[in-house]
Design an enzyme around this catalytic site. Structure first.
Site, PDB file in Angstrom:
ATOM      1  CB  SER A 152      -4.668  -3.407 -14.164  1.00 28.70           C
ATOM      2  OG  SER A 152      -4.340  -2.954 -15.456  1.00 28.70           O
ATOM      3  CE1 TYR A 165      -0.163  -2.005 -11.880  1.00 28.49           C
ATOM      4  CE2 TYR A 165      -0.921  -2.596 -14.075  1.00 28.49           C
ATOM      5  CZ  TYR A 165      -1.134  -1.973 -12.866  1.00 28.49           C
ATOM      6  OH  TYR A 165      -2.320  -1.302 -12.652  1.00 28.49           O
ATOM      7  CE  LYS A 169      -2.848  -3.567  -9.906  1.00 27.25           C
ATOM      8  NZ  LYS A 169      -3.479  -3.164  -8.630  1.00 27.25           N
TER       9      LYS A 169
END
Length: 263
Positions: A152, A165, A169
């Protein structure tokens, strides 16, 4: 002939959303699929859609975070089709929070699904991939295989409220680049796609699941040079590019599919 005829692909988290679109796209290019979802019904629906379009697919239902999932996922491909050529690590979700409100379980969950699970799947595939590459080289029929990890733009540039997160990532990018160096001699291309805002049930305002608030969603769209969110089909197209023969000399790269958006 389609460009992926004879190829076998694993796509985690492919019962719905972006993963489903990836599975359908690869199947449309000729690949045989192993579809995965936490639940049987979405996985079966993707399998049925592939078969209705004339493709081949089987389901491997289960949680990618389970310790035995990686070997079971790989075995599903080998048992059904006798080979494995493409691995797409797509499964995941978000569990956002500013750092002072993020618990250890919230932190660990994101690292587990976005980083540890792909690691275990790839480790489980390593013996087959390396052995096959050596055998093919010995008989003068080298084959390129593809790994595509889904990251991402949060993992590239960070994003407030997503320390867990974004860290996971970002770690997946490091895994990608390191594995590209390990597996290059086996003609295994390992790349990464970093998505911006893609419209799914996880992001769409008012949708079932974890929809983004309308105001935030529209703000991201305005900040995106193309002026909108991407579709799951467009996301799948970016992944497919890195599975085609045209990408045989591309490895260790991060392809940004964000409509031009970067935080």
């Amino acid at each position: 002939m389609s460009k992926l005829d004879g190829k076998v692909a694993l796509v985690s988290g492919s019962g719905r959303g972006i993963g489903r679109a990836i599975a359908l796209k690869l199947a449309a290019e000729g690949a045989q699929l192993v579809v995965n979802d936490l639940e049987e019904a979405p996985a079966a629906e993707t399998v049925a859609a592939i078969e209705a379009a004339g493709g081949q697919a089987v389901a491997c239902v289960g949680n990618v975070c389970d310790g035995d999932f990686g070997p079971r996922f790989v075995a599903s491909a080998l048992e059904a089709y006798g080979r494995l050529d493409i691995i797409v690590n797509n499964a995941g979700y978000t569990w956002d929070g500013v750092i002072h409100k993020t618990g250890d379980d919230q932190w660990a969950a994101m690292l587990e699904v976005h980083l540890s699970a792909p690691f275990r799947i790839l480790r489980a595939a390593a013996d087959y991939l390396r052995t096959s590459a050596k055998e093919e080289a010995e008989v003068g029929r080298p084959v390129h295989r593809k790994v595509v990890n889904i990251s991402s733009i949060s993992g590239l540039a960070g994003n407030a409220g997503q320390v867990n997160y974004a860290a996971a990532k970002a770690g997946l990018v490091g895994l990608t680049k390191s594995l590209a160096k390990e597996w290059g001699r086996h003609r295994i291309n390992v790349n990464c796609v970093a998505f911006g805002l893609i419209e799914t049930d996880m992001t769409r305002p008012g949708a079932a699941g974890q929809g983004i608030p309308e105001e935030s969603y529209q703000a991201i769209c305005r900040a995106t040079p193309l002026g909108r969110a991407g579709t799951p089909e467009e996301a799948a197209g970016a992944v497919c590019l890195l599975c085609l023969p045209e990408s045989d000399f591309i490895t260790g790269e991060v392809l940004i599919a964000s409509g031009g958006l970067m935080f």
